[in-house]
Design an enzyme around this catalytic site. Structure first.
Site, PDB file in Angstrom:
ATOM      1  N   LYS A  33       0.858  -1.180   0.000  1.00 25.27           N
ATOM      2  CA  LYS A  33       0.000   0.000   0.000  1.00 25.27           C
ATOM      3  C   LYS A  33       0.900   1.238   0.000  1.00 25.27           C
ATOM      4  CE  LYS A  33      -3.912   1.716   2.838  1.00 25.27           C
ATOM      5  NZ  LYS A  33      -4.690   1.411   4.066  1.00 25.27           N
ATOM      6  N   SER A  93      -9.515   1.081   3.173  1.00 18.53           N
ATOM      7  CA  SER A  93      -8.727   1.906   2.285  1.00 18.53           C
ATOM      8  C   SER A  93      -7.643   1.165   1.509  1.00 18.53           C
ATOM      9  CB  SER A  93      -8.062   3.006   3.104  1.00 18.53           C
ATOM     10  OG  SER A  93      -7.125   2.430   4.003  1.00 18.53           O
ATOM     11  N   SER A 104      -9.460  -1.349   7.257  1.00 16.04           N
ATOM     12  CA  SER A 104      -8.903  -1.058   5.935  1.00 16.04           C
ATOM     13  C   SER A 104      -8.149  -2.204   5.268  1.00 16.04           C
ATOM     14  CB  SER A 104      -7.974   0.156   6.012  1.00 16.04           C
ATOM     15  OG  SER A 104      -8.739   1.342   5.999  1.00 16.04           O
TER      16      SER A 104
END
Lengths: 96, 484, 481
Positions: C71, C146, C170
């Protein structure tokens, strides 16, 4: 709905130059979210300790030892503005 | 009748703690390095970086807390103080809000009265808390902006907050002197105001005497010496008194001291409406201080100024005031004791340091630690006075030469032939010459005008280029010219 | 089998046998990205030229020659890291996050940086300044957020495995939406050093993988104490793969009645209940439990997390790195940089977080939030006295449509209702695929099952997840791209 917050003042505190339409929209959103959060007020918590840290760790130290990191050049290289070994910003006016 | 006002003063002293590395990272905390040389992701506040507390910092803070008679907190935590400024890389300063290292202490300050009489006053210490220093902004000579150097960002700071117990600018000055002495004795800080390792902000208000409520306080910043703090406070007290007397209201504000104009002026900045939004720093865990640890640190505390002051009086027979002056600066006290180590007479040494040496140092704006005349050399000079090798008068001429040349007193005495003349034959011949040349004075003396003796002694001294022992001349002349 | 379809476990074997396959693996993934990522936008950056080809001396490195995607909120030395935000455009970190270091030391190649909601603020991967990522199972849907980019990359086989971060769900919610495995470890299990902070007391990095086994392999590499992170736990790391392939006989599983209440999509409910039956059949004992304070979790979260976030995001001011709106006036530079640099959701959270910490409101909001957080944690402590695991759905619904919730922030926040409490309590939690939602018209959408355990007992989660996965093999189903 009565507003508890002054969106302008909050924006000032966090350095956001909100445009008028943003201000209106964000105000509405905040009001709605705060109304939802309001349910916490129904709970009796006088005897409850707050939890800032979920783990029971304490006394984490490092030794007083110097280890140069040598990152200066690689940070300054990508800085928005630099002057030699300094970061450069618009004039900071300290005196009026 | 006019209302009498008193001032109410509290001081906030920020002192850089002397550690090798910074408070939350392994960068050097040294002063005077190339710009941004001592930086890393942590003290630059780069995204993703996290702080870890330097254990030495907490230890030094506890030391100070103990020396200031504070209660050391069993549990401490750090908090974030949020505000924006280019010298603050994370837009928050890691500080301590409601659980500081130390609180509720006091400092005994000596207030100098008339004739050097010292009276004690106890000044409360509200708290001492740890925080990280900010970086440094440079403006001068830069036309189109300011430069930022983060070497100082993350240097450990201890903020020591006093109670509003100080009543005059002079007391504030003395408080700073006493506090600095303690910090120096503890060897926790360089306490150098010019390099910024000690900084002081003052809060001051006035109220009519007898009033117990506090008046509206004004914060003054930007003083770069203890004297400047005193002057700024004096200015501010005057300004506030005048304002109140003319019916104005004092505004709660921050004012800056302008050294060259010798006045304070309002910052008039929007920044004054701060809301720092303190909250517990989630990146640092809480700390508990074991009572055994406090005891260990307590035992390791060095002799503090008060104890040394008492010792100087009993051990060296110095007066209260002399002992105070010598111990109110650790380096001065060390200098004195180094002289004693070199077998110099304590009282003579005390006088010579306080009058001659400090006068020369002050004139040259030299700190005692940088004195060109080392303790060993001053002791050498004092020994020469003690054993009558040189007169006090000559010694006063020798000291500046030592200052200049960095030579020892012995060397200068030898080179310049300044050894005191104690040879009776030489002195008698000189006396005879003076008697022959000053018939008028001789007859005056014989007639009982004792002032004439002084003049004749002076003439013999002149004859011997000041090297004669004045006591001996006196004896010779009295013998040769008995009063009729 | 095509190389890009490999799991970490399979890739380990391939590369160990034939080291040069590492290069081919990289090429296969690169090609795969070229084929499918224009539709999905899982990546914001990837780097086919930096593969570490296996060296003989590295033979024991567990991730030798294996590309791992991360990420884009984990800092990578000399490689731009932007957190999906315009304000970090051009930010090139001078250091590696601890997890990145550990991956490299394990022989992995940091292959690509995955898209995410701006600063991890979101549940749909729509708030990124690079535009939304799409769900590989149905590109009209969101991948969750996310860590939507990481989950979509793993699900679409453009990554062998990935790392995500989880502040309120997330990792787990996008894993659930994309049909992959996602684990949020115990707070303190994985170092946060180098993770761009959102909610510092909640954030945790974890694996997003094709299988439970891969999650264990990856967690083995990234877990452990880090002296750069004061909140990292100095507790030994077990070999998480040792919990795999064990049976679940005697394991006690708690089913919180609050997780099966109003608001739960019926298809999700059915699939989760089927999973409970599977685990029962495998020998686990399931009992109903109650977490009465769970219903306050979202409210607490939107006080505590945003307060921390508002402070954490102060540093993005244009002084040292990233975007600067040039101006001759310092004040205007700050205000313009931040106003231009942050998206709407970031502004919303910064303002909200500032409000709950501000003078006069701290006690009523922030302090209150911290206290109710204690109550939520105590709920879990109590339940874990009786059970080894807590099981429920990961998300109340399968993936929703792109744009469906963007105009209603509160509705978006409520989609994390089942995941947030694990962050508030600091406990480990995993989402694993448990079937698909089918309406007969649109392509099927994955559903996730959530398993939660006591602090530092990820092993128990692995034991149950592995047994369930072997019994159901949902991972064999792949999206059609």
């Amino acid at each position: 709905m009565s507003q508890k917050f002054d969106i302008q003042q909050l924006a000032e505190l966090v350095r956001l130059n909100l445009k008028p339409d943003e201000r209106a929209k964000l105000s509405r959103d905040l009001e709605k979210i705060l109304a939802y959060v309001e349910q916490l007020q129904t709970l009796e918590t006088d005897q409850v300790q707050p939890t800032s840290h979920v783990l029971q760790i304490e006394n984490v130290f490092r030794k007083d030892i110097v280890k140069p990191s040598k990152v200066r050049e690689s940070v300054l290289k990508y800085a928005p503005k630099r002057s030699n070994q300094f970061f450069k910003v618009p004039k900071v006016i300290e005196e009026t | 009748m006019n209302t009498q006002y008193e001032s109410v003063i509290g001081l906030e002293v920020h002192v850089q703690l002397k550690t090798k590395s910074k408070i939350f990272c392994a960068c050097s905390a040294a002063f005077g390095c190339e710009a941004n040389e001592n930086t890393c992701p942590v003290c630059l506040g780069l995204p993703g970086s996290l702080p870890v507390l330097n254990e030495k910092v907490l230890e030094l803070a506890i030391k100070v807390g103990l020396a200031l008679n504070c209660r050391i907190s069993e549990r401490i935590k750090f908090d974030r103080k949020n505000y924006f400024y280019p010298d603050l890389p994370k837009a928050y300063q890691i500080s301590q809000y409601d659980m500081p290292v130390a609180s509720k202490g006091f400092l005994v300050v000596e207030i100098k009265g008339d004739g050097g009489v010292l009276t004690e006053k106890r000044i409360g210490i509200t708290r001492a808390h740890l925080e990280e220093d900010a970086g440094k902004l440079l403006h001068e000579g830069i036309k189109d902006g300011s430069w930022v150097d983060y070497n100082r960002a993350g240097v450990p700071l201890l903020e020591i907050v006093s109670e509003p117990d100080l009543r005059t600018p002079e007391e504030a000055f003395q408080y700073l002197v006493s506090l600095k002495a303690i910090l120096q004795y503890l060897e926790v800080s360089d306490c150098n105001m010019e390099e910024g390792s000690l900084r002081c902000d003052a809060n001051v208000s006035i109220r009519s005497i007898g009033e117990t409520k506090l008046g509206t306080k004004v914060e003054i910043k930007n003083m770069n010496s203890f004297r400047a703090v005193q002057k700024a406070l004096a200015y501010e007290v005057k300004r506030q008194t005048k304002a109140v007397e003319s019916g104005e209201k004092i505004i709660q504000e921050t004012r800056l001291w302008n050294e060259s104009k010798s006045e304070t002026f309002s910052m008039r900045s929007k920044e004054q409406a701060h809301d720092y939004r303190y909250f517990p720093e989630p990146d640092l865990v809480p700390f508990s201080v074991a009572s055994e640890k406090i005891e260990t640190i307590k035992k390791s505390l060095p002799e503090l100024p008060k104890a040394r002051w008492d010792r100087f009086k009993t051990r060296y027979g110095l007066s209260d005031y002399d002992a105070y002056v010598l111990t109110s600066d650790k380096i001065l006290g060390d200098y004195f004791e180094a002289c004693i180590q070199e077998k110099a007479d304590p009282k003579l040494t005390s006088n010579w340091i306080q009058s001659e040496l400090l006068a020369l140092l002050n004139a040259g704006k030299i700190a005692i630690g940088d004195s060109p005349v080392k303790a060993k050399d001053l002791a050498g000079l004092i020994r020469l006075i003690g054993n009558n090798t040189v007169s006090g008068k000559i010694a006063k001429e020798i000291l500046p030469m030592m200052f200049e040349t960095r030579k020892s007193a012995e060397t200068i005495v030898k080179e310049k032939g300044l050894v005191q003349v104690t040879d009776l034959k030489v002195l008698e011949e000189a006396a005879d010459r003076v008697i022959r040349a000053n018939a008028k004075s001789v007859s005056d003396l014989k007639a009982g005008k004792k002032q004439a003796l002084g003049f004749l002694v002076g003439q013999v001294m002149k004859e011997t280029k000041g090297k004669a022992n004045p006591k001996l001349i006196n004896e010779i002349l009295t013998q040769k010219l008995p009063i009729q | 089998m095509e190389l890009f379809r490999l799991t970490i476990k399979q890739a380990q074997e391939v590369v160990r046998k034939t080291p040069k396959q590492a290069g081919e693996l990289l090429q296969a993934l690169t090609k795969r990205i070229g084929q499918v990522d224009s539709k999905l936008k899982a990546y914001v950056r990837f780097n086919p030229n930096h593969i570490q080809l296996p060296k003989r001396s590295d033979q024991n490195a567990p991730l030798l020659g294996i590309p791992i995607s991360v990420k884009d909120n984990m800092v990578t030395q000399d490689w731009e890291t932007t957190c999906g935000s315009k304000i970090l455009k051009g930010f090139v970190p001078p250091y590696d996050a601890t997890v990145i270091k550990k991956l490299k030391e394990a022989g992995a190649t940091i292959f690509g940086k995955c898209n995410m909601d701006e600063f991890a603020f979101g549940s749909s991967c729509e708030t990124s300044c690079f535009g939304p990522t799409r769900n590989p199972w149905n590109v009209d849907c969101v991948p969750g957020g996310s860590s939507g980019g990481s989950a979509a990359a793993v699900a679409s086989d453009t990554a062998i495995a990935a790392l995500g971060s989880d502040t309120g769900g997330s990792i787990r919610q996008p894993a659930s939406f994309c049909g992959v495995v996602g684990l949020k470890p115990t707070y303190g299990r994985v170092s946060r050093y180098g993770l761009v902070a959102f909610g510092s007391s909640l954030d945790q990095i974890g694996p997003i993988t094709k299988t439970v086994e891969d999650a264990a392999i990856l967690l083995n590499v990234i877990a452990g104490h880090d002296e750069c992170d004061s909140t990292s736990a100095d507790i030994p790391v077990p070999d998480y793969t040792s919990f795999l392939g064990k049976n679940v006989k005697g394991l006690k599983i708690g089913l919180p009645k609050e997780y099966f209440a109003e608001g739960l999509n019926p298809q999700v409910e059915r699939k989760v209940k089927e999973a409970i039956t599977v685990l029962r059949d495998l020998g686990a004992g399931c009992v109903e439990v109650s977490l009465p304070y769970m219903k306050y979790a979202v409210a607490v979260y939107y006080v505590v997390a945003v307060a921390e976030a508002s402070s954490n995001l102060g540093r993005f001011d244009g002084v040292q790195y990233g975007l600067r709106a040039e101006n001759s006036n310092l004040r205007d530079m700050y205000f313009e940089t931040r106003n231009q640099g942050f998206g709407a959701e970031a502004k919303r959270r910064i303002l909200l977080g500032t409000f709950v910490l501000s003078a006069g409101y701290y006690d009523a909001y922030y302090l209150k939030g911290l206290k109710v957080r204690t109550l939520i944690k105590q709920d879990f402590d109590r339940v874990f006295e009786k059970v080894d695991l807590i099981l429920g759905p990961t998300s109340p619904t399968p993936a929703f449509k792109v744009g469906e919730l963007t105009s209603d922030p509160l509705a978006m926040y409520l989609s994390d209702i089942y995941t947030i409490s694990a962050n508030l309590a600091g406990i480990p939690a995993m989402s694993i695929p448990c079937g698909f939602s089918r309406d007969g018209v649109t392509p099927p959408l994955p559903i996730g099952l959530q398993l939660m355990a006591k602090p530092f007992e990820e092993g128990t989660i692995f034991r149950a997840a592995s047994a369930y996965e072997q019994a159901t093999k949902w991972y064999e189903q792949k999206p059609k791209l």
